[in-house]
Write an enzyme that holds these catalytic residues in place. Structure first.
Site, PDB file in Angstrom:
ATOM      1  N   ARG A 155      -5.734  -6.643  -2.469  1.00 39.57           N
ATOM      2  CA  ARG A 155      -5.557  -6.523  -1.011  1.00 39.57           C
ATOM      3  C   ARG A 155      -5.395  -5.069  -0.584  1.00 39.57           C
ATOM      4  NH1 ARG A 155      -2.034 -11.957  -1.031  1.00 39.57           N
ATOM      5  NH2 ARG A 155      -1.405 -11.071  -3.011  1.00 39.57           N
ATOM      6  N   ARG A 176     -10.454  -6.435 -13.229  1.00 39.55           N
ATOM      7  CA  ARG A 176     -10.658  -7.417 -14.298  1.00 39.55           C
ATOM      8  C   ARG A 176     -12.044  -8.037 -14.230  1.00 39.55           C
ATOM      9  NH1 ARG A 176      -5.024  -8.766 -13.675  1.00 39.55           N
ATOM     10  NH2 ARG A 176      -5.675  -9.910 -11.845  1.00 39.55           N
ATOM     11  N   GLY A 232      -0.371   3.198  -7.217  1.00 40.38           N
ATOM     12  CA  GLY A 232      -0.077   1.910  -7.871  1.00 40.38           C
ATOM     13  C   GLY A 232       1.227   1.958  -8.651  1.00 40.38           C
ATOM     14  N   ARG A 233       1.126   2.238  -9.951  1.00 36.72           N
ATOM     15  CA  ARG A 233       2.302   2.376 -10.810  1.00 36.72           C
ATOM     16  C   ARG A 233       2.115   3.572 -11.734  1.00 36.72           C
ATOM     17  NH1 ARG A 233       4.879  -0.058  -7.787  1.00 36.72           N
ATOM     18  NH2 ARG A 233       6.108  -1.945  -8.090  1.00 36.72           N
ATOM     19  N   GLU A 262      10.507   7.019 -12.897  1.00 39.21           N
ATOM     20  CA  GLU A 262      11.108   7.429 -11.618  1.00 39.21           C
ATOM     21  C   GLU A 262      12.625   7.324 -11.684  1.00 39.21           C
ATOM     22  OE1 GLU A 262       9.193   4.985  -8.690  1.00 39.21           O
ATOM     23  OE2 GLU A 262       7.216   5.688  -9.271  1.00 39.21           O
ATOM     24  N   HIS A 280       7.549   8.042  -4.206  1.00 38.59           N
ATOM     25  CA  HIS A 280       7.280   6.593  -4.124  1.00 38.59           C
ATOM     26  C   HIS A 280       7.549   6.075  -2.702  1.00 38.59           C
ATOM     27  CE1 HIS A 280       7.175   2.641  -6.648  1.00 38.59           C
ATOM     28  NE2 HIS A 280       6.692   2.442  -5.431  1.00 38.59           N
ATOM     29  N   VAL A 281       6.759   6.583  -1.759  1.00 34.62           N
ATOM     30  CA  VAL A 281       6.962   6.224  -0.347  1.00 34.62           C
ATOM     31  C   VAL A 281       5.820   5.389   0.219  1.00 34.62           C
ATOM     32  CG1 VAL A 281       8.470   8.182   0.190  1.00 34.62           C
ATOM     33  CG2 VAL A 281       5.987   8.475   0.398  1.00 34.62           C
TER      34      VAL A 281
HETATM   35  C1  GLV Z   1       6.099  -0.807  -4.227  1.00 33.28           C
HETATM   36  O1  GLV Z   1       5.869  -0.047  -5.119  1.00 33.28           O
HETATM   37  C2  GLV Z   1       5.862  -2.212  -4.308  1.00 33.28           C
HETATM   38  O2  GLV Z   1       5.522  -2.704  -5.405  1.00 33.28           O
HETATM   39  O3  GLV Z   1       6.000  -2.885  -3.277  1.00 33.28           O
END
Ligand code: GLV
Length: 320
Positions: A155, A176, A232-233, A262, A280-281
């Site tokens: 999304r 994937r 993302g991460r 983090e 991470h905003v």
């Molecule tokens: C933020 O990093 C979330 O996963 O919503």
């Protein structure tokens, strides 16, 4: 009827705490002198948990044998062992949709900041360099003509792609599997995606499957004008390889909103001029965080009212 007992291991936004207090007996071990003793006392009582970054692993789940649902604040839920929850018949929910636009906007903002060196340009004004030294140096990169490879066309990835298309970028993707009804070129491997593009937009979730998949080889494939954006991460990127690629010119620049450990950001990244760092905003506006908080409450309320979650994760699908 008595209210179900819910545990909130870490304090959450007002909207969550107030909403939960209306419907549940809310237990807040963080307020106690000995949180572990409180958790042990509550072992048999707790039926639901609202978590924010809390590790929900076998040790956590073993503590609460009557747990029915874990409601995560955040769309990413790599903090939760959802497969273990599924095996134990525990519902897991997250907070999708309500943050999609916010995160996509932030991603595009970070992309432009990185390409056009805007945080360095702002520092140029604030530290007096504009007056003392004259115009800020021209940015070496431009957004024009870039080929954007989206890693993770879910999304949020789609919302980013839609915005990037409006900026005239050519969009490619890897995930994937090839998605039906998506016209953007699909690349079966991340390496193919990086080879075809000069800009990598990481929207992939964390977890074992994506751990350090953006590695030295992928960065090399992006090439010397390459730009990496990570919304993302942090765990998706091998940060040591990224710092090296940025330092030796293997790629041009990076814009990072997320990091592996983090709030610790590797010094090797902070030392570089060609990196934009954000804390991470991605979804961090009052509006969006309140909407996420409300969804945490709605999931728990709906579960205990009707046995149905609002936004279950794929590992623990809502039974119809
Ligand atoms: C933020 O990093 C979330 O996963 O919503």
């Amino acid at each position: 009827m008595s209210k179900p007992d819910i545990i909130v291991p870490r304090v959450m936004r007002d909207v969550v705490m107030r909403g939960l207090a209306e419907h549940f007996n809310v237990h807040k071990p963080y307020e106690a002198a000995d949180p572990f003793a409180v958790m042990a006392e509550l072992s048999q009582t707790i039926r639901g948990a609202a978590v924010l970054g809390q590790k929900v692993d076998a040790a956590f789940l073993d503590q609460f044998p009557n747990l029915e649902i874990v409601a995560n604040f955040g769309v990413g839920y790599d903090n939760i062992d959802a497969h273990d929850c599924s095996a134990r018949g525990i519902m897991v929910t997250n907070t999708p949709d309500v943050l999609t636009d916010e995160v996509a906007d932030t991603a595009i903002g970070l992309l432009i900041m990185t390409v056009r060196e805007l945080s360095a340009a702002e520092r140029w004004v604030r530290d007096g360099s504009w007056k003392a030294k004259g115009a800020f140096p021209l940015s070496k990169a431009t957004l024009s003509g870039r080929k954007l490879g989206v890693l993770g066309l879910g999304r949020i990835g789609k919302a980013i792609a839609k915005r990037a298309e409006a900026f005239g970028l050519e969009i490619h993707y890897h995930g994937r599997s090839k998605q039906k009804g998506i016209a953007f070129p699909y690349h079966a491997t991340l390496l193919d995606l990086a080879t075809a593009c000069d800009t990598l937009m990481i929207v992939a979730p964390g977890g074992e499957d994506t751990h350090h998949i953006v590695n030295a080889e992928v960065l090399k494939a992006l090439g010397p004008s390459g730009i990496v954006i990570n919304i993302g991460r942090g765990t998706v990127v091998d940060e040591a390889a990224l710092a090296e690629a940025l330092a030796d010119g293997t790629i041009h620049a990076a814009g990072l909103d997320v990091f592996e450990h983090e709030p610790n950001v590797p010094q090797a990244l902070l030392d570089l001029e060609n990196v934009v760092v954000l804390p991470h905003v991605g979804s961090a506006s009052v509006h969006t965080r309140d909407a996420m908080g409300q969804l945490v409450v709605d999931n728990l309320v709906s579960w205990f009212r009707s046995g149905r979650a609002v936004t279950s994760v794929p590992e623990t699908p809502q039974k119809s």
